[in-house]
Design an enzyme around this catalytic site. Sequence first.
Site, short mmCIF file in Angstrom:
data_model
loop_
_atom_site.label_atom_id
_atom_site.label_comp_id
_atom_site.label_asym_id
_atom_site.label_seq_id
_atom_site.Cartn_x
_atom_site.Cartn_y
_atom_site.Cartn_z
N CYS A 117 13.80 11.35 5.70
CA CYS A 117 13.86 10.89 7.10
C CYS A 117 15.26 11.05 7.67
CB CYS A 117 13.42 9.44 7.17
SG CYS A 117 14.34 8.39 6.03
N VAL A 171 -7.14 0.83 3.68
CA VAL A 171 -6.31 -0.28 3.19
C VAL A 171 -5.22 -0.64 4.22
CG1 VAL A 171 -4.74 -1.02 1.34
CG2 VAL A 171 -6.79 0.31 0.79
N GLY A 172 -4.55 0.39 4.75
CA GLY A 172 -3.47 0.15 5.73
C GLY A 172 -4.02 -0.51 6.99
N GLU A 223 10.38 16.76 14.04
CA GLU A 223 10.68 16.57 12.61
C GLU A 223 9.83 17.56 11.80
OE1 GLU A 223 9.31 12.94 10.69
OE2 GLU A 223 11.33 12.67 9.91
N GLY A 270 -4.71 5.19 4.28
CA GLY A 270 -4.10 4.49 5.41
C GLY A 270 -5.12 3.88 6.34
N GLY A 302 -4.72 3.26 -1.92
CA GLY A 302 -5.80 3.44 -0.96
C GLY A 302 -5.37 4.25 0.23
N LYS A 354 0.85 -1.18 0.00
CA LYS A 354 0.00 0.00 0.00
C LYS A 354 0.89 1.23 0.00
CE LYS A 354 -1.57 3.03 2.70
NZ LYS A 354 -1.67 4.19 1.80
P1 NAD Z 1 2.62 8.77 7.26
O1 NAD Z 1 3.05 8.03 8.48
O2 NAD Z 1 1.55 9.77 7.39
O3 NAD Z 1 2.11 7.73 6.14
C1 NAD Z 1 2.89 6.62 5.76
C2 NAD Z 1 1.97 5.54 5.19
O4 NAD Z 1 1.13 5.06 6.24
C3 NAD Z 1 1.03 6.04 4.08
O5 NAD Z 1 0.93 5.05 3.08
C4 NAD Z 1 -0.29 6.21 4.82
O6 NAD Z 1 -1.41 6.11 3.98
C5 NAD Z 1 -0.22 5.04 5.80
N1 NAD Z 1 -1.12 5.15 6.95
C6 NAD Z 1 -1.63 6.28 7.49
N2 NAD Z 1 -2.47 5.97 8.51
C7 NAD Z 1 -2.47 4.61 8.62
C8 NAD Z 1 -3.13 3.69 9.48
N3 NAD Z 1 -3.98 4.09 10.43
N4 NAD Z 1 -2.89 2.37 9.33
C9 NAD Z 1 -2.03 1.93 8.37
N5 NAD Z 1 -1.39 2.77 7.51
C10 NAD Z 1 -1.60 4.09 7.64
O7 NAD Z 1 3.94 9.40 6.64
P2 NAD Z 1 4.09 10.39 5.40
O8 NAD Z 1 3.62 11.75 5.76
O9 NAD Z 1 3.53 9.73 4.18
O10 NAD Z 1 5.70 10.40 5.27
C11 NAD Z 1 6.53 11.17 6.06
C12 NAD Z 1 7.07 10.42 7.27
O11 NAD Z 1 7.75 9.22 6.88
C13 NAD Z 1 8.10 11.22 8.04
O12 NAD Z 1 7.87 11.11 9.42
C14 NAD Z 1 9.43 10.54 7.68
O13 NAD Z 1 10.47 10.70 8.61
C15 NAD Z 1 9.00 9.13 7.55
N6 NAD Z 1 9.99 8.40 6.74
C16 NAD Z 1 10.82 7.50 7.34
C17 NAD Z 1 11.79 6.85 6.59
C18 NAD Z 1 12.73 5.83 7.19
O14 NAD Z 1 13.31 5.06 6.43
N7 NAD Z 1 12.95 5.81 8.49
C19 NAD Z 1 11.90 7.13 5.24
C20 NAD Z 1 11.04 8.07 4.67
C21 NAD Z 1 10.08 8.69 5.43
#
Ligand code: NAD
Length: 473
Positions: free
Chosen positions: A278, A205-206, A378, A202, A200, A169
């Site tokens: 990140c 689908v998540g 962050e 989060g 989809g 996803k």
């Molecule tokens: P996010 O956590 O909002 O979303 C990440 C994914 O999780 C998306 O696909 C989203 O749809 C899904 N999601 C959201 N709610 C969910 C739920 N309740 N259940 C399951 N899945 C759900 O993050 P973002 O805004 O898309 O990305 C930025 C963040 O990602 C930053 O905090 C960044 O540091 C982190 N990041 C970490 C790394 C790493 O390797 N450590 C790499 C890149 C980004």
Amino acid sequence: MKAINKIYSNGEFLTPHGKEILDIISPTTNQKIGEVTLGDEVDTQNAISAAKEAFQTFSKTTREERIGYLEKLQSVINRREKELTDIMVEEYGGTFQFCAMVTQNMIHDINAMIDTLKDFAFEQAVGSSKVFYQPIGVVGIIIPWNMSNGFIITKLSTAIAAGCTAVIKPSEMSAQQTQVIAECFHETGLPKGVVNFINGLGDVVGAEMTRNPDISKIAFTGSTAVGKMIAKGAVDSMKRITLELGGKSPNIILDDANLEVAIPTAIFAAYLNSGQACAAATRLLVPENKLDEVNAIAKVAMQNIKVGNPKNADTVVGPMVSRKQYERVQDYIRIGLEEGATLLVGGEGKPEGLEAGNFVRPTIFTNVNNDMRIAQEEIFGPVLSIIPYKNEDDAVTIANDTHYGLAAYVSSGSKERAYRVAARIDAGRVCINGISHDSKAPFGGFKQSGIGREYGIFGLEEYLEPKAILESL
Ligand code: NAD
């Protein structure tokens, strides 16, 4: 305008059961450039069933068969490299410089996983027993928008190497990029159901992937807040988890470093992926008696930080992915000013001539105290905090004074000294004298930056269950 109205499930591009349509908006112009039809719980359940069925045979494939699929994947990615790069630039506004590097890394990452798989001992003698590593099952892969296809390649090449099947996803903001990568996987000729892509939300689908008992492991990259929700949900069916979460990475410039080299490099490391990375080096720790010199060099170096159309080869900072992300960065710039940090470069608002897109002014605060929110939270945008320290011990204390522990950076004229300081920092990866990537070295976070590791042997083991067989003679 591109309409993405199919998901990839059980080896076919299918019309989803879900009906919700989301606009895809260009971060560069804020014009609509496409739309995506989102999958729902039913689509997710169907994809999980397909992956479960495929696991019965894929888990029994030989090492050589799986190497063959990875080699095919690598050749397809190689051929479609330009298309993969261009769609990243177009859809989320990543700079051409950054996106071209990501696509190159995708090829290296597959190569590294092929090497790892060639050498990995799936049977090992331990004590007087034998240990067999077997694939963990169906893996649910949930990822963010900021390097979508890069994360997909890292995680899926590991899953394939291990003999796992997967449902992916991606972020709902990455639908056009997902379409291209799904086509690449389709071309590899992997058996149907081995990889499935569901566009989809989060919480739809998540969430279904997190609670579905037929998924054995979640591999997640994203924010610490969502990672915690997934970890809580996953425990009900005792899923294995790897969480790659947020960061607030320190960059220690030791007093023997060449500032004329280290400071421009530090700015580049902070503004990686327009600051939406990140591992971005967002806290720059410098000797307090060199603060004025650092400020002066940083101001000059900023003249080379070109903000603008991400398609231009010399653009370093492109637009923020969305209006929401733009507003978030503006909020933090205001917070920095209210907290009393000194604004060295940049500030609120959009750069002149770039009003249409989600462009921010690359910003540096100096004389920042590590307790300030701009040093602890962050931001995920091009905002760098310069923090003065008194001596080496103080620098290490400040570096470790964070909930995060993903990456860190150390610059020094002495390799021995840099290693000594690196050993004292609580972070999953520490880069010495610049930014580097190693597709075989472990990547992952200490503390609230995550659980588990990716890449190489460390990553592969996260997709395998060790089983000991003990013999009574
Ligand atoms: P996010 O956590 O909002 O979303 C990440 C994914 O999780 C998306 O696909 C989203 O749809 C899904 N999601 C959201 N709610 C969910 C739920 N309740 N259940 C399951 N899945 C759900 O993050 P973002 O805004 O898309 O990305 C930025 C963040 O990602 C930053 O905090 C960044 O540091 C982190 N990041 C970490 C790394 C790493 O390797 N450590 C790499 C890149 C980004």
